[in-house]
Design an enzyme around this catalytic site. Sequence first.
Site, PDB file in Angstrom:
ATOM      1  N   ARG A  58      39.665  42.221  52.039  1.00 47.29           N
ATOM      2  CA  ARG A  58      41.026  42.751  51.909  1.00 47.29           C
ATOM      3  C   ARG A  58      41.299  43.818  52.967  1.00 47.29           C
ATOM      4  O   ARG A  58      42.430  43.931  53.457  1.00 47.29           O
ATOM      5  CB  ARG A  58      41.279  43.297  50.505  1.00 47.29           C
ATOM      6  CG  ARG A  58      42.749  43.609  50.260  1.00 47.29           C
ATOM      7  CD  ARG A  58      43.040  43.964  48.810  1.00 47.29           C
ATOM      8  NE  ARG A  58      43.299  42.817  47.973  1.00 47.29           N
ATOM      9  CZ  ARG A  58      44.507  42.297  47.749  1.00 47.29           C
ATOM     10  NH1 ARG A  58      45.570  42.804  48.357  1.00 47.29           N
ATOM     11  NH2 ARG A  58      44.663  41.272  46.940  1.00 47.29           N
TER      12      ARG A  58
ATOM     13  N   GLU B  99      49.201  48.900  43.054  1.00 41.11           N
ATOM     14  CA  GLU B  99      48.444  49.330  44.228  1.00 41.11           C
ATOM     15  C   GLU B  99      49.274  49.664  45.468  1.00 41.11           C
ATOM     16  O   GLU B  99      48.952  50.613  46.181  1.00 41.11           O
ATOM     17  CB  GLU B  99      47.412  48.248  44.586  1.00 41.11           C
ATOM     18  CG  GLU B  99      46.317  48.096  43.564  1.00 41.11           C
ATOM     19  CD  GLU B  99      45.436  46.891  43.860  1.00 41.11           C
ATOM     20  OE1 GLU B  99      44.215  47.073  43.955  1.00 41.11           O
ATOM     21  OE2 GLU B  99      45.982  45.779  44.012  1.00 41.11           O
TER      22      GLU B  99
END
Length: 804
Positions: free
Chosen positions: A334, A753
């Site tokens: 990620r 997030e």
Amino acid sequence: MRKLIDTPEAGEMLRSRPAKEKRPGHTGQSMQHESACKHVSGQAVYVDDMPELPGLLHIAVGGSDYPHARIRSLDLQSVKDTAGVVEVITVADVPGLVDIGPVFAGDPVLVQELCEYVGQPIFAVAATSIEIARAAVKKAKIDYEVLEPVLDVEKALQQNFFVRPMHQHKRGDSASALKNAPHRLQGAMHVNGQEHFYLEGQVCTVQPTEDGGMLVYASSQHPTEVQKLVAEVLDISINKVQVEVRRMGGGFGGKETQAAPLACLAAIVAHKTGRPVKYRMTRQDDMVMTGKRHPFYNQYDIGFDEQGIIQGAELVVTGDCGNSPDLSDAIVDRAMFHSDNAYYLNNATVTGHRAKTHKVSNTAYRGFGGPQGVILAEQMMDDIARHLREDPLTIRKRNLYGVTHQHIRTADGKTDPRDETHYGQKVEHNLLTELIDQLEISSDYWSRRAAIRKFNHSSAVLKKGLALTPVKFGISFTVQHLNQAGALVHIYTDGSIHLNHGGTEMGQGLFLKVAQVVAEEFQVDLDTIQVSATRTDKVPNTSPTAASSGTDLNGMAARDACLRIKEGMFAFAYQHYQADANSVTLLDNQLVYTKDGDEQCVPFADFVQQAYMGRVPLSSTGFYKTPKIHYDRETGKGRPFYYFANGAAVSEVIVDTLTGEYRLLRTDILHDVGRSLNPAIDIGQIEGAFIQGMGWLTTEELAWNNDGRLISNGPATYKIPAVGDTPFEFNVELMQDRPNDEATVYRSKAVGEPPFMHGISVWSAIRDAIASVSDYKLNPRLDAPATPERVLFALQEVQSDGDQ
């Protein structure tokens, strides 16, 4: 009708017609957290608040004294002889699987011989009180062969010391692009880790059941993983283990994998003794023995033209994974996915390394590696701007995805759309330019920039800095099979509704949002819906509540269950009330239909009673899986994300050049949440995420001594942001009238997030203030967190370089 329910638009067609004014609690309305009053009054029950079961034992764990050592001998006789100690276990007492690594091997529930971080569990003591257990642990006699540790990520890189293999994304020819670019810059940065510092520490209670199984009360974001691993260490089938999670006092990723080892140890003791067992870590043990956000060492080599538009980039992100893989493969992935942030890298090679060090294994944390990639992109934008003597916002806007330039053409001579990431995903439904332009105006960026330059020119000691940083964050688990969820909905004969789903509540408002979805579908008041604790025997095989996907997944699963129930209820209504075709709907706690052209109403509770008498199913499971996503790891190409969430933040700071101290004066945030399910909850998430992100990059400093021992192991030595660290002026707005273009639940977007990365604007603003000392000619080296000491060192370095 069955085919209709399986389509994303099913709810729009089966849903009741909208009321003139929505009833309280429906989607799109600001409602307080479902447990808010219980939180502030102390009535909310956490695992540690539960009444102690008869015969309850308490666990303490003995861990390694060294970061890298081999156990020569282990003498626990004095521990066992301690009054009140009932059981002492070592790895020899584990009935089943010893390695409980969540994805890859490397995490023994108890060490057999080789210790790989300070505090790694070697044995566990169960006693009649926690005080006795903790005192007994200290009586252990362990003889070690001390080995040389690797404690530094750069040393691990040099030695090719990794927990998992390298991975790489490639687009075009980066080497040629760099060679031919008019300008070229290289840079590097260390980004430190972050302690989760949840209010409720790691804790669980395990109770043996009569059939040889276990009932586990956990503080976990991943009940199914706890269930599976407890079953494996006990060598029993999964169906004999039930895990319940009512709420957590914060998680932030720290309870995704880190909660399972506690439950496994407690279950082994419960299995041996036949008694219930509780394991609650002290704050110090929690900080020493559980994983953190991954520190990263980032490096870049970029080529760009006279306008600062990137021609080529070679980026290397290296995660300090600690001693085992844990979730590091996906976390570094990620970081690689987000090393572009909002910017088109053109010809790019992005390499990710997973370094092994002899520290506690690092783990999931809000953003899951994404922030460590995003900050690299923002460092590059700032560095290009100062190299070309341009404003950083100008350079950012020129490099945004979707911004075309007439002098940049594709091979066939067409204008390059600049809309494809280095891993092959198209950036569709792009709001970046619109959002930044809007914030640029609302925050009064340019007049403030002019005022700051004027202030800095006349102020010898105090310097101000300003930065606007965007966020483009991909939403979905990058491991495809985790993008699924289940739910269970019951309607009782009084019209009340029971809701259960696989998501866990950790203070983020997930239970409330999913309940609002159910209230919307049945057009009833929110207080008619009861959400019960997450349990593995109600909804099985659940994914962790993580990746910002809690509402996306569980909200859609709950909605699917509602649609299935409504299908049967509506079919019954047409027959029972002899209603006109296509006239049945739910509205304002009523069934509404027309008969012979006249509108008729039946209270919802009465309708439910009649449906029950008509033997209509009033209960259903629901299921959802995220569409469109795919990723080929072999080629490094695909569509790992269902959609992107966007946002931007402007932060202004003032820095004392004599001490390195600074204050955050103002922050303006504009964030894209699609069509918000609950604006109050979403704004709260954005505010909290920003403060947490700011803390990661400013005050929160993890520190180890030369022996690999964590010395920032409590609130006295580890500083999370306090009220005084928040901006004096704090403006947060949701982008309006921008529903998600993808078929998410009511066209909302994830909010957990993405806003964490707005904290990067503070770090960039501090760098901007430091750069002003050289009249913005030099790029300060400022590793994170930007503590006053690091800021002072950066100031001194800039002043020294400027004098040469």
